[in-house]
Motif scaffolding. Structure first.
Motif, PDB file in Angstrom:
ATOM      1  N   ARG A  74       0.823  -1.191   0.000  1.00  0.00           N
ATOM      2  CA  ARG A  74       0.000   0.000   0.000  1.00  0.00           C
ATOM      3  C   ARG A  74       0.868   1.257   0.000  1.00  0.00           C
ATOM      4  NH1 ARG A  74      -4.081  -0.718   4.894  1.00  0.00           N
ATOM      5  NH2 ARG A  74      -2.072  -1.077   5.968  1.00  0.00           N
ATOM      6  N   THR A  75       0.398   2.280  -0.656  1.00  0.00           N
ATOM      7  CA  THR A  75       1.129   3.545  -0.742  1.00  0.00           C
ATOM      8  C   THR A  75       0.199   4.691  -0.378  1.00  0.00           C
ATOM      9  OG1 THR A  75       0.589   3.778  -3.094  1.00  0.00           O
ATOM     10  CG2 THR A  75       2.674   2.674  -2.542  1.00  0.00           C
ATOM     11  N   GLY A  76       0.796   5.878  -0.164  1.00  0.00           N
ATOM     12  CA  GLY A  76       0.011   7.063   0.124  1.00  0.00           C
ATOM     13  C   GLY A  76      -0.673   6.987   1.474  1.00  0.00           C
ATOM     14  N   VAL A  77      -1.861   7.569   1.528  1.00  0.00           N
ATOM     15  CA  VAL A  77      -2.616   7.592   2.780  1.00  0.00           C
ATOM     16  C   VAL A  77      -3.009   6.190   3.209  1.00  0.00           C
ATOM     17  CG1 VAL A  77      -4.695   8.503   3.902  1.00  0.00           C
ATOM     18  CG2 VAL A  77      -3.463   9.904   2.243  1.00  0.00           C
ATOM     19  N   ALA A  78      -3.229   5.302   2.240  1.00  0.00           N
ATOM     20  CA  ALA A  78      -3.631   3.944   2.568  1.00  0.00           C
ATOM     21  C   ALA A  78      -2.556   3.198   3.357  1.00  0.00           C
ATOM     22  CB  ALA A  78      -3.965   3.177   1.291  1.00  0.00           C
ATOM     23  N   ALA A  79      -1.302   3.631   3.253  1.00  0.00           N
ATOM     24  CA  ALA A  79      -0.223   2.960   3.976  1.00  0.00           C
ATOM     25  C   ALA A  79      -0.154   3.380   5.441  1.00  0.00           C
ATOM     26  CB  ALA A  79       1.114   3.245   3.286  1.00  0.00           C
ATOM     27  N   LEU A  80      -0.897   4.427   5.816  1.00  0.00           N
ATOM     28  CA  LEU A  80      -0.871   4.892   7.191  1.00  0.00           C
ATOM     29  C   LEU A  80      -1.747   4.008   8.070  1.00  0.00           C
ATOM     30  CD1 LEU A  80      -1.236   8.736   6.550  1.00  0.00           C
ATOM     31  CD2 LEU A  80       0.881   7.476   6.954  1.00  0.00           C
ATOM     32  N   SER A  81      -1.496   4.086   9.343  1.00  0.00           N
ATOM     33  CA  SER A  81      -2.350   3.381  10.294  1.00  0.00           C
ATOM     34  C   SER A  81      -3.709   4.075  10.346  1.00  0.00           C
ATOM     35  CB  SER A  81      -1.702   3.374  11.676  1.00  0.00           C
ATOM     36  OG  SER A  81      -1.600   4.698  12.171  1.00  0.00           O
ATOM     37  N   ARG A 124      -5.341   5.448  12.678  1.00  0.00           N
ATOM     38  CA  ARG A 124      -5.335   6.696  13.446  1.00  0.00           C
ATOM     39  C   ARG A 124      -4.779   7.843  12.620  1.00  0.00           C
ATOM     40  NH1 ARG A 124      -1.774   6.921  18.810  1.00  0.00           N
ATOM     41  NH2 ARG A 124      -0.173   6.600  17.214  1.00  0.00           N
ATOM     42  N   TYR A 125      -3.678   7.602  11.910  1.00  0.00           N
ATOM     43  CA  TYR A 125      -3.092   8.649  11.087  1.00  0.00           C
ATOM     44  C   TYR A 125      -3.937   8.926   9.847  1.00  0.00           C
ATOM     45  CZ  TYR A 125       1.101   8.587  13.967  1.00  0.00           C
ATOM     46  OH  TYR A 125       1.986   8.685  15.012  1.00  0.00           O
ATOM     47  N   GLN A 126      -4.646   7.939   9.357  1.00  0.00           N
ATOM     48  CA  GLN A 126      -5.552   8.181   8.242  1.00  0.00           C
ATOM     49  C   GLN A 126      -6.646   9.161   8.637  1.00  0.00           C
ATOM     50  OE1 GLN A 126      -7.037   4.494   6.696  1.00  0.00           O
ATOM     51  NE2 GLN A 126      -5.067   3.815   5.909  1.00  0.00           N
ATOM     52  N   VAL A 127      -7.177   8.992   9.839  1.00  0.00           N
ATOM     53  CA  VAL A 127      -8.190   9.929  10.323  1.00  0.00           C
ATOM     54  C   VAL A 127      -7.607  11.338  10.446  1.00  0.00           C
ATOM     55  CG1 VAL A 127      -9.684  10.499  12.271  1.00  0.00           C
ATOM     56  CG2 VAL A 127      -9.497   8.134  11.501  1.00  0.00           C
ATOM     57  N   GLY A 128      -6.373  11.438  10.969  1.00  0.00           N
ATOM     58  CA  GLY A 128      -5.730  12.748  11.089  1.00  0.00           C
ATOM     59  C   GLY A 128      -5.498  13.404   9.743  1.00  0.00           C
ATOM     60  N   ALA A 129      -5.050  12.606   8.758  1.00  0.00           N
ATOM     61  CA  ALA A 129      -4.829  13.158   7.423  1.00  0.00           C
ATOM     62  C   ALA A 129      -6.139  13.627   6.798  1.00  0.00           C
ATOM     63  CB  ALA A 129      -4.157  12.107   6.531  1.00  0.00           C
ATOM     64  N   ALA A 130      -7.202  12.855   7.000  1.00  0.00           N
ATOM     65  CA  ALA A 130      -8.503  13.247   6.450  1.00  0.00           C
ATOM     66  C   ALA A 130      -8.989  14.549   7.071  1.00  0.00           C
ATOM     67  CB  ALA A 130      -9.517  12.130   6.675  1.00  0.00           C
ATOM     68  N   LEU A 131      -8.806  14.703   8.385  1.00  0.00           N
ATOM     69  CA  LEU A 131      -9.211  15.945   9.039  1.00  0.00           C
ATOM     70  C   LEU A 131      -8.390  17.133   8.556  1.00  0.00           C
ATOM     71  CD1 LEU A 131      -9.738  14.711  12.724  1.00  0.00           C
ATOM     72  CD2 LEU A 131     -11.489  15.300  11.039  1.00  0.00           C
ATOM     73  N   ALA A 132      -7.067  16.913   8.365  1.00  0.00           N
ATOM     74  CA  ALA A 132      -6.216  18.003   7.881  1.00  0.00           C
ATOM     75  C   ALA A 132      -6.631  18.445   6.474  1.00  0.00           C
ATOM     76  CB  ALA A 132      -4.749  17.567   7.890  1.00  0.00           C
TER      77      ALA A 132
END
Length: 263
Positions: free
Chosen positions: A49-56, A58-66
């Motif tokens: 997986r690459t990009g945002v999908a490679a994040l955990s 918790r970090y995916q939620v943070g990236a989406a909020l940002a």
């Protein structure tokens, strides 16, 4: 012999079906062959997986909020700029002050690019200052042509700075549009334009004037020098080449600016 050999040749499939208790085994099921490269052993490995999908998660939620916050801020900014340029309407009448505080002076827009009668004058912004030296004496500097300094920095540059090109020019335009010919402010943005212009010239004097660098600026005075652009030779038009000055009153520099708050 050839026929006998052919008929009795080793039958690999028959041997594979031969179990311990008969051709199909006691249970009647066919044994599974292993080690055959033609048959896959398991599912193929999935691509990393690459990009945002490679994040955990918790970090995916943070990236989406940002990303959501950035999108909302961009929409609000574009809406504010649009309302500042749009004709007067119900929204601008009710929230005009909030719109002006958001847009001016850094994000101000205008329609001068499409003006039917473009400017035919060169306007230079100049400044001098009263500087308090460490020995207690006060010295008045000569006039510093800040516009000429910007022009020298731009000349020959393939990628000139947007700040160098427009900061001082837009600050002066902002001041002129919010003040009358008597240099008195018109409307609520007059004091803001004075503060904006004063901070810029004080900062520039601390950076580029030898006398100001050695002391503390107490007051500054700004003036503009307006000179007509010479017409082409074929036009036959005659204009004066004598500069016309607009001299502003002395402005007292606030303590935070004088102590280096804008250096």
């Amino acid at each position: 012999m050839d026929d006998a050999y052919d008929k009795g040749a080793y039958d690999e499939d028959a041997d594979a079906r031969q179990g311990p208790e008969g051709p199909e085994g006691a249970s009647g099921t066919r044994p599974v062959r292993t080690g055959d490269p033609a048959e896959p052993v398991g599912p193929p490995p999935s691509a990393p997986r690459t990009g945002v999908a490679a994040l955990s998660p918790r970090y995916q939620v943070g990236a989406a909020l940002a990303l959501a916050l950035v999108a909302v801020a961009a929409c609000v900014h574009l809406g504010m700029v649009f309302l500042s340029l749009a004709p007067a309407n119900t929204v601008t009448k009710q929230h005009g002050k909030a719109i002006e505080e958001w847009v001016y002076p850094e994000f101000e827009q205008n329609w001068k690019l499409f003006a039917p009668n473009p400017l035919q004058q060169n306007i230079a912004v100049q400044v001098r200052a009263d500087v308090l030296a460490q020995d207690g004496t006060t010295t008045t500097t000569g006039w510093n042509d800040l516009s000429a300094q910007d022009g020298k920095a731009i000349d020959g540059s393939l990628l000139p700075s947007h700040t160098v090109q427009n900061e001082l020019r837009r600050a002066w335009d902002f001041f002129v549009t919010t003040h009358g010919t008597d240099n008195r402010p018109i409307g609520l943005r007059g004091s803001l334009s004075e503060q904006y212009l004063r901070r810029i010239v004080v900062m520039r004097m601390y950076e580029g004037d030898a006398t100001s660098e050695k002391g503390t600026i107490e007051r500054v005075q700004v003036r503009s020098s307006t000179t007509n652009v010479p017409p082409p030779d074929w036009s036959g038009e005659k204009v004066s080449d004598t500069p016309v000055y607009r001299v502003l009153p002395w402005w007292t520099v606030t303590p935070d600016e004088a102590n280096g708050g804008v250096r």
